[in-house]
Write a protein that holds these residues in place. Structure first.
Motif: not given
Length: 266
Positions: A228-235, A237-242, A142-149, A217-220
């Motif tokens: 630099e790009p940051e990722c939490i919980h990589m790989n 089902n809640k992997e999230s990127w900024n 799921t992609l959005s500008h700031a993210g979903l909570h 679920g997963r977000q960008i």
């Protein structure tokens, strides 16, 4: 063998038009390009970045004239929303700092330039409803500008209903502050100077408010500047990127997200 699905993800632009042009030149084989928003209110001045009116004209050309426009997905950022809200009648009284959509960097002079490119050319609210979104789902992200909570999900609903029903309804009625769940667009959290517990999809702060969630679920996202790009919980089902950084963009290939440097001097 079936062809891989490729999604390019472009973070906050902030008038760095040359960076977008560089990405479009480098990437020619894709199924879609998702722009995470914040085209306006640069931290720099021309000529390091494009001017306000030049940026608006370039954005309009991508939406209306680019040969691959059908593959582009434009998401709204909080900086964009200030100008979209003020994209209306030419009276000076129509350009003002709204409590709900005002964003740092907004100015009357820039709002006038935005309006010349859009409103004065007949491109009003319907243009933005038709061509811009608040959230987009693709390749199990799921992609959005700031993210979903999780606080964005009403009791008894799920993330698909929020993205595909609730948010589009609020977006189409963004001028009506009485619409239920309007804060999903207009609300800022306390960490961003607002009154909400957490910000809405245009305001959620990555460091102070964002929480990876199995229910979402997963977000960008973008919005909160990172070096630099940051990722939490990589790989998971809640992997999230900024990816709100100046020198990288994202590529999703068959559900796997990676990043690449922008080939341009910033």
């Amino acid at each position: 063998m079936s062809k891989s699905k490729i999604t390019i993800v472009v973070g906050d632009v902030h008038q760095r038009v040359d960076a977008v042009k560089s990405i479009l030149k480098a990437e020619t084989d894709y199924d879609e390009i998702v722009f995470l928003g914040d085209w306006f209110d640069s931290f720099y001045d021309p000529p390091k970045v494009a001017g306000m009116e030049e940026t608006a004209e370039y954005l309009r050309s991508l939406v209306m004239d680019h040969p691959n426009k059908s593959k582009f997905v434009f998401l709204v950022g909080n900086h964009d929303m200030s100008y979209i809200f003020n994209n209306r009648a030419s009276s000076m009284t129509s350009i003002h700092k709204t409590i709900d959509f005002y964003c740092s960097g907004f100015s009357v002079s820039k709002a006038k330039k935005f309006r010349r490119v859009f409103y004065d050319e007949g491109l009003k609210d319907d243009f933005f409803y038709k061509n811009f979104k608040i959230a987009h789902q693709t390749q199990n992200f799921t992609l959005s500008h700031a993210g979903l909570h999780e606080r964005h999900i009403p009791v008894g609903k799920n993330i698909d209903i929020v993205v595909n029903e609730i948010i589009p309804h609020v977006w189409k009625n963004f001028r009506d502050f009485t619409v239920p769940h309007h804060w999903l667009l207009s609300g800022a959290g306390q960490s961003r100077g607002g009154e909400c517990y957490v910000g809405g999809a245009l305001w959620l702060d990555w460091r102070m408010e964002f929480e990876a969630s199995e229910h979402i679920g997963r977000q960008i996202v973008g919005h909160t500047t990172v070096k630099e790009p940051e990722c939490i919980h990589m790989n998971t089902n809640k992997e999230s990127w900024n990816i709100d950084c100046e020198i990288y963009y994202g590529i999703i290939i068959d559900g796997r997200m990676t990043t690449k440097p922008i080939q341009i001097k910033i």
